[in-house]
Design a protein around this motif. Structure first.
Motif, PDB file in Angstrom:
ATOM      1  N   LEU A 131     -33.064 -29.259 -24.119  1.00 32.06           N
ATOM      2  CA  LEU A 131     -32.795 -28.740 -25.457  1.00 32.06           C
ATOM      3  C   LEU A 131     -33.063 -27.234 -25.458  1.00 32.06           C
ATOM      4  N   HIS A 132     -32.035 -26.458 -25.739  1.00 33.00           N
ATOM      5  CA  HIS A 132     -32.123 -24.996 -25.645  1.00 33.00           C
ATOM      6  C   HIS A 132     -32.869 -24.381 -26.824  1.00 33.00           C
ATOM      7  N   GLY A 133     -33.133 -23.101 -26.724  1.00 33.57           N
ATOM      8  CA  GLY A 133     -33.792 -22.356 -27.789  1.00 33.57           C
ATOM      9  C   GLY A 133     -32.799 -21.855 -28.823  1.00 33.57           C
ATOM     10  N   GLY A 134     -33.327 -21.330 -29.923  1.00 32.78           N
ATOM     11  CA  GLY A 134     -32.472 -20.767 -30.953  1.00 32.78           C
ATOM     12  C   GLY A 134     -31.635 -19.627 -30.407  1.00 32.78           C
ATOM     13  N   GLY A 135     -30.337 -19.645 -30.701  1.00 29.55           N
ATOM     14  CA  GLY A 135     -29.450 -18.602 -30.220  1.00 29.55           C
ATOM     15  C   GLY A 135     -28.938 -18.828 -28.815  1.00 29.55           C
ATOM     16  N   GLN A 136     -29.331 -19.926 -28.178  1.00 31.55           N
ATOM     17  CA  GLN A 136     -28.824 -20.258 -26.849  1.00 31.55           C
ATOM     18  C   GLN A 136     -27.812 -21.394 -26.951  1.00 31.55           C
ATOM     19  N   THR A 137     -27.295 -21.822 -25.818  1.00 29.36           N
ATOM     20  CA  THR A 137     -26.430 -23.001 -25.761  1.00 29.36           C
ATOM     21  C   THR A 137     -26.901 -23.887 -24.627  1.00 29.36           C
ATOM     22  N   ARG A 138     -26.259 -25.035 -24.496  1.00 30.47           N
ATOM     23  CA  ARG A 138     -26.606 -25.953 -23.415  1.00 30.47           C
ATOM     24  C   ARG A 138     -26.411 -25.307 -22.047  1.00 30.47           C
ATOM     25  N   ARG A 139     -25.536 -24.286 -21.981  1.00 27.09           N
ATOM     26  CA  ARG A 139     -25.230 -23.658 -20.698  1.00 27.09           C
ATOM     27  C   ARG A 139     -26.409 -22.847 -20.152  1.00 27.09           C
ATOM     28  N   SER A 140     -27.399 -22.581 -21.001  1.00 28.83           N
ATOM     29  CA  SER A 140     -28.580 -21.865 -20.503  1.00 28.83           C
ATOM     30  C   SER A 140     -29.355 -22.712 -19.502  1.00 28.83           C
ATOM     31  N   TRP A 141     -29.073 -24.015 -19.464  1.00 31.01           N
ATOM     32  CA  TRP A 141     -29.771 -24.915 -18.549  1.00 31.01           C
ATOM     33  C   TRP A 141     -28.953 -25.245 -17.303  1.00 31.01           C
ATOM     34  N   SER A 142     -27.811 -24.609 -17.105  1.00 30.36           N
ATOM     35  CA  SER A 142     -26.888 -25.028 -16.041  1.00 30.36           C
ATOM     36  C   SER A 142     -27.563 -25.122 -14.676  1.00 30.36           C
ATOM     37  N   ARG A 143     -28.266 -24.074 -14.298  1.00 24.72           N
ATOM     38  CA  ARG A 143     -28.875 -24.071 -12.965  1.00 24.72           C
ATOM     39  C   ARG A 143     -30.028 -25.060 -12.863  1.00 24.72           C
ATOM     40  N   ALA A 144     -30.851 -25.134 -13.906  1.00 21.47           N
ATOM     41  CA  ALA A 144     -31.970 -26.085 -13.891  1.00 21.47           C
ATOM     42  C   ALA A 144     -31.456 -27.513 -13.837  1.00 21.47           C
ATOM     43  N   ALA A 145     -30.415 -27.811 -14.605  1.00 23.22           N
ATOM     44  CA  ALA A 145     -29.846 -29.159 -14.607  1.00 23.22           C
ATOM     45  C   ALA A 145     -29.292 -29.514 -13.234  1.00 23.22           C
ATOM     46  N   ALA A 146     -28.673 -28.547 -12.577  1.00 30.10           N
ATOM     47  CA  ALA A 146     -28.115 -28.801 -11.243  1.00 30.10           C
ATOM     48  C   ALA A 146     -29.226 -29.130 -10.248  1.00 30.10           C
ATOM     49  N   VAL A 147     -30.337 -28.417 -10.332  1.00 32.02           N
ATOM     50  CA  VAL A 147     -31.445 -28.641  -9.396  1.00 32.02           C
ATOM     51  C   VAL A 147     -32.034 -30.033  -9.585  1.00 32.02           C
ATOM     52  N   VAL A 148     -32.306 -30.434 -10.832  1.00 32.20           N
ATOM     53  CA  VAL A 148     -32.926 -31.748 -11.038  1.00 32.20           C
ATOM     54  C   VAL A 148     -31.940 -32.870 -10.723  1.00 32.20           C
ATOM     55  N   ALA A 149     -30.646 -32.628 -10.944  1.00 33.23           N
ATOM     56  CA  ALA A 149     -29.645 -33.644 -10.598  1.00 33.23           C
ATOM     57  C   ALA A 149     -29.611 -33.876  -9.096  1.00 33.23           C
ATOM     58  N   GLU A 150     -29.777 -32.796  -8.335  1.00 30.86           N
ATOM     59  CA  GLU A 150     -29.812 -32.930  -6.877  1.00 30.86           C
ATOM     60  C   GLU A 150     -31.004 -33.755  -6.411  1.00 30.86           C
ATOM     61  N   ARG A 151     -32.026 -33.827  -7.259  1.00 30.90           N
ATOM     62  CA  ARG A 151     -33.237 -34.588  -6.914  1.00 30.90           C
ATOM     63  C   ARG A 151     -33.229 -35.992  -7.513  1.00 30.90           C
ATOM     64  N   GLY A 152     -32.079 -36.439  -7.995  1.00 26.39           N
ATOM     65  CA  GLY A 152     -31.948 -37.829  -8.416  1.00 26.39           C
ATOM     66  C   GLY A 152     -32.014 -38.088  -9.907  1.00 26.39           C
ATOM     67  N   TRP A 153     -32.151 -37.047 -10.714  1.00 26.32           N
ATOM     68  CA  TRP A 153     -32.205 -37.218 -12.162  1.00 26.32           C
ATOM     69  C   TRP A 153     -30.816 -37.093 -12.781  1.00 26.32           C
ATOM     70  N   GLN A 154     -30.579 -37.853 -13.843  1.00 29.49           N
ATOM     71  CA  GLN A 154     -29.400 -37.609 -14.669  1.00 29.49           C
ATOM     72  C   GLN A 154     -29.779 -36.509 -15.652  1.00 29.49           C
ATOM     73  N   ALA A 155     -29.085 -35.394 -15.597  1.00 27.12           N
ATOM     74  CA  ALA A 155     -29.407 -34.244 -16.449  1.00 27.12           C
ATOM     75  C   ALA A 155     -28.386 -34.146 -17.577  1.00 27.12           C
TER      76      ALA A 155
END
Length: 261
Positions: free
Chosen positions: A4-28
């Motif tokens: 969940l992003h901060g005020g004034g951000q979008t879901r895309r602010s998590w793109s890199r973090a989501a990719a890293v955790v997905a590589e480790r087996g999580w559904q992001a």
């Protein structure tokens, strides 16, 4: 894992973090909060934190049970009220990213001023946007490729405007996110989460002006069950500043408390 992003951000602010955790087996899963990104603006000007939390509760009904919630700033407040008030035990863990109930008022004012600037007049070019962001975040290198900024802006005529609903930040919303200054309510929500034995991690950017070291120390003294990571070289936008350290801290915390399988 739901980000969940901060005020004034979008879901895309998590793109890199989501990719890293997905590589480790999580559904992001990354979400645009109401009034942000590609989500609709509120027709009745309802931007209360409890309304953001209600939206996320509905999203979670469509996902596997008891996800990990990772919330930055406004997303962190949303996580507090969702898990601490609306739906106890809906999450298996909560990660607060550079936010605590008693945030520094001068830092909050600085964030608000940045978001409110040019909200009506917009920008003549992406270079203007990049210059403004560089002035706000001098520790972060100015990007050479400005195409990434397009996800945070909307083009109307020959000018660019921030993607969020102006009511959200201008003070004109019928129902503003007033809960963010209700420290007692937010502390009560955190206490309720911890009473339910939901693991919680606070990740702070060492250069943050919203959660200063003394502020973090007070929060951790009040809630000693909360784990803590301080990220050097990062400001309030921790994941964007030092995604490598941020993602690793989240994964190490979850390895101690939550099974990704």
């Amino acid at each position: 894992m739901v980000f969940l992003h901060g005020g004034g951000q979008t879901r895309r602010s998590w793109s890199r973090a989501a990719a890293v955790v997905a590589e480790r087996g999580w559904q992001a899963v990354t979400v645009d909060l109401r009034g942000h990104g590609e989500s609709d603006w509120s027709g009745d000007g309802d931007y209360r934190v409890v309304s953001f939390a209600g939206d996320i509760q509905e999203v979670l009904r469509q996902l596997p049970a008891r996800p990990v919630l990772v919330g930055a700033s406004l997303g962190g407040f949303t996580s507090m009220l969702l898990v601490g008030e609306l739906a106890p035990e809906i999450a298996s863990a909560v990660v607060l990213v550079d936010i605590v109930p008693d945030m520094d008022p001068s830092g909050a004012t600085r964030v608000h001023a940045f978001m409110a600037d040019r909200i009506e007049s917009g920008f003549g070019s992406l270079d203007e946007v990049a210059d403004m962001i560089a002035e706000y975040n001098p520790h972060r290198p100015r990007p050479a490729d400005l195409d990434g900024l397009r996800t945070n802006l909307r083009r109307r005529g020959d000018r660019w405007y921030w993607h969020w609903d102006p009511q959200f930040i201008s003070g004109t919303a019928a129902f503003p996110p007033i809960e963010i200054i209700d420290t007692d309510r937010m502390n009560a929500a955190v206490a309720a989460i911890l009473r339910d034995r939901v693991p919680m991690l606070l990740i702070r950017g060492q250069m943050s002006d919203l959660v200063r070291q003394e502020t973090a120390d007070e929060f951790l003294a009040r809630f000693p069950q909360v784990e803590f990571t301080d990220v050097g070289g990062a400001g309030h936008m921790v994941a964007g500043d030092r995604n490598d350290i941020f993602a690793q801290a989240v994964l190490e915390f979850l390895a101690r408390h939550v099974d990704a399988g």
